[in-house]
Write a protein that holds these residues in place. Structure first.
Motif, short mmCIF file in Angstrom:
data_model
loop_
_atom_site.label_atom_id
_atom_site.label_comp_id
_atom_site.label_asym_id
_atom_site.label_seq_id
_atom_site.Cartn_x
_atom_site.Cartn_y
_atom_site.Cartn_z
N LEU A 29 0.86 -1.19 0.00
CA LEU A 29 0.00 0.00 0.00
C LEU A 29 0.89 1.24 0.00
O LEU A 29 1.49 1.58 1.03
CB LEU A 29 -0.91 -0.01 1.23
CG LEU A 29 -1.85 1.17 1.40
CD1 LEU A 29 -2.86 1.21 0.25
CD2 LEU A 29 -2.58 1.09 2.75
N PRO A 30 1.02 1.91 -1.13
CA PRO A 30 1.88 3.10 -1.20
C PRO A 30 1.35 4.23 -0.32
O PRO A 30 0.14 4.50 -0.28
CB PRO A 30 1.82 3.50 -2.69
CG PRO A 30 1.29 2.30 -3.40
CD PRO A 30 0.41 1.60 -2.43
N LEU A 31 2.26 4.88 0.40
CA LEU A 31 1.89 6.00 1.26
C LEU A 31 2.39 7.32 0.67
O LEU A 31 1.68 8.01 -0.01
CB LEU A 31 2.44 5.78 2.67
CG LEU A 31 1.89 4.56 3.41
CD1 LEU A 31 2.53 4.42 4.77
CD2 LEU A 31 0.37 4.65 3.55
N PHE A 32 3.68 7.61 0.92
CA PHE A 32 4.24 8.86 0.41
C PHE A 32 5.76 8.74 0.41
O PHE A 32 6.33 7.91 1.11
CB PHE A 32 3.82 10.04 1.30
CG PHE A 32 4.00 9.78 2.77
CD1 PHE A 32 5.23 9.95 3.41
CD2 PHE A 32 2.92 9.34 3.53
CE1 PHE A 32 5.39 9.69 4.75
CE2 PHE A 32 3.07 9.09 4.89
CZ PHE A 32 4.31 9.26 5.50
N PHE A 33 6.42 9.55 -0.40
CA PHE A 33 7.89 9.59 -0.48
C PHE A 33 8.49 8.19 -0.73
O PHE A 33 9.54 7.86 -0.18
CB PHE A 33 8.50 10.19 0.79
CG PHE A 33 8.01 11.58 1.09
CD1 PHE A 33 8.06 12.57 0.12
CD2 PHE A 33 7.49 11.89 2.34
CE1 PHE A 33 7.61 13.86 0.39
CE2 PHE A 33 7.04 13.18 2.61
CZ PHE A 33 7.09 14.17 1.64
N LEU A 117 21.08 1.68 11.48
CA LEU A 117 22.48 1.36 11.16
C LEU A 117 22.65 1.04 9.67
O LEU A 117 23.54 1.58 9.00
CB LEU A 117 22.95 0.19 12.00
CG LEU A 117 24.36 -0.33 11.73
CD1 LEU A 117 25.40 0.74 12.03
CD2 LEU A 117 24.63 -1.59 12.55
N VAL A 118 21.81 0.18 9.15
CA VAL A 118 21.94 -0.25 7.75
C VAL A 118 21.69 0.89 6.79
O VAL A 118 22.46 1.13 5.84
CB VAL A 118 21.00 -1.44 7.47
CG1 VAL A 118 20.97 -1.76 5.98
CG2 VAL A 118 21.43 -2.67 8.27
N TYR A 119 20.59 1.62 7.01
CA TYR A 119 20.25 2.71 6.07
C TYR A 119 21.22 3.87 6.18
O TYR A 119 21.52 4.53 5.18
CB TYR A 119 18.81 3.17 6.31
CG TYR A 119 17.78 2.31 5.63
CD1 TYR A 119 17.26 2.67 4.40
CD2 TYR A 119 17.32 1.14 6.22
CE1 TYR A 119 16.30 1.89 3.76
CE2 TYR A 119 16.38 0.34 5.60
CZ TYR A 119 15.86 0.72 4.37
OH TYR A 119 14.93 -0.07 3.74
N SER A 120 21.72 4.16 7.39
CA SER A 120 22.69 5.23 7.54
C SER A 120 24.02 4.87 6.88
O SER A 120 24.68 5.73 6.28
CB SER A 120 22.92 5.53 9.03
OG SER A 120 21.74 5.98 9.63
N THR A 121 24.40 3.60 6.98
CA THR A 121 25.70 3.17 6.46
C THR A 121 25.68 2.97 4.96
O THR A 121 26.62 3.37 4.26
CB THR A 121 26.14 1.88 7.16
OG1 THR A 121 26.14 2.08 8.57
CG2 THR A 121 27.53 1.46 6.70
N SER A 128 16.87 12.36 8.79
CA SER A 128 15.42 12.45 8.94
C SER A 128 14.72 11.35 8.14
O SER A 128 13.74 10.75 8.60
CB SER A 128 14.92 13.82 8.50
OG SER A 128 15.29 14.07 7.14
N ALA A 129 15.24 11.08 6.94
CA ALA A 129 14.66 10.02 6.11
C ALA A 129 14.87 8.65 6.75
O ALA A 129 13.97 7.79 6.74
CB ALA A 129 15.26 10.05 4.71
N VAL A 130 16.05 8.45 7.31
CA VAL A 130 16.35 7.17 7.97
C VAL A 130 15.42 6.96 9.17
O VAL A 130 14.88 5.87 9.36
CB VAL A 130 17.82 7.12 8.41
CG1 VAL A 130 18.08 5.90 9.29
CG2 VAL A 130 18.74 7.10 7.19
N MET A 131 15.22 7.99 9.96
CA MET A 131 14.34 7.86 11.12
C MET A 131 12.90 7.61 10.71
O MET A 131 12.18 6.86 11.36
CB MET A 131 14.43 9.13 11.98
CG MET A 131 15.81 9.37 12.58
SD MET A 131 16.44 7.95 13.53
CE MET A 131 15.23 7.88 14.86
N LEU A 132 12.48 8.24 9.60
CA LEU A 132 11.12 8.01 9.11
C LEU A 132 10.94 6.56 8.67
O LEU A 132 9.92 5.94 8.96
CB LEU A 132 10.83 8.96 7.94
CG LEU A 132 9.45 8.84 7.29
CD1 LEU A 132 8.35 9.13 8.30
CD2 LEU A 132 9.35 9.76 6.08
N ILE A 133 11.95 6.03 7.99
CA ILE A 133 11.89 4.63 7.55
C ILE A 133 11.85 3.69 8.76
O ILE A 133 11.07 2.73 8.80
CB ILE A 133 13.08 4.30 6.64
CG1 ILE A 133 12.93 5.03 5.30
CG2 ILE A 133 13.18 2.79 6.40
CD1 ILE A 133 14.15 4.94 4.42
#
Length: 203
Positions: A29-33, A117-121, A128-133
């Motif tokens: 279900l697509p949300l945003f961004f 950790l994974v998305y930041s690295t 902000s995008a990493v925290m949202l994910i």
């Protein structure tokens, strides 16, 4: 007796849950961004309950493979696989049988830190995008655990209802075998008849 029955049943359940895990992630279900809600971990939670540790991990892996096509990268896979393994371990080893609490504990202690950790690295994304994910993955996972818990409750309720029906039928069948229809009537009148005849002759 077919000794292979239970094993065959588990394999069939495993294959079915693998298919449901893939289908659940396909029906996103697509949300945003570019963020999507996915539902494959419902099958993973069911595997954690009914099939155990390794099955839950493997089914999580199968479902997570679809995220390679959905998001074009494998960054979500480690958390999804760990989710299946940890929830199954908590459910069976630690007896935390509330799927929502087990999944929430996973995301608070392990899942969200792994995602960050994974998305930041490897993701090259802003903080902000990493925290949202990380937040989305946790909320999505707990929501799916809630749905899976409702399925488990429904299955348990139906199983208890079936067992109750069988018990009632067994009790009724046993009563009929011991006391066939007309038995009480014949038995009562068989004893009462001679008494009446005896009483009539004495008058």
């Amino acid at each position: 007796m077919d000794k292979g029955g239970p094993t065959r049943g588990k394999w069939e359940s495993f294959i079915a849950l693998c298919a449901l895990s893939l289908a659940g992630n396909w029906l996103s279900l697509p949300l945003f961004f570019g963020i999507d809600l996915i539902f494959g971990s419902i099958a993973v939670m069911l595997a954690a309950v009914y099939l155990g540790f390794w099955a839950a991990g493997l089914i999580a892996l199968v479902g997570a493979l679809y995220t390679l096509f959905l998001w074009g990268q494998p960054l979500a896979m480690p958390a999804f696989i760990l989710e299946g393994l940890v929830v199954a371990w908590l459910y069976h080893r630690r007896k935390l049988t509330n799927l929502v609490l087990a999944d929430l504990a996973f995301w608070l202690v392990i899942g969200s830190p792994v995602v960050v950790l994974v998305y930041s690295t490897y993701g090259g994304m802003a903080d902000s995008a990493v925290m949202l994910i990380a937040l989305k993955q946790a909320v999505n996972g707990v929501f799916n655990a809630l749905l899976a818990g409702l399925v488990v409750l429904l299955i348990s309720y139906r199983a208890k209802k079936i067992c109750l029906s069988i018990a009632v039928l067994d009790h009724f069948s046993l009563h009929v075998v011991r006391h066939p229809p007309g038995w009480d009537y014949a038995n009562h009148h068989g004893r009462a008849g001679p008494a009446r005849r005896s009483g009539g002759l004495g008058i």
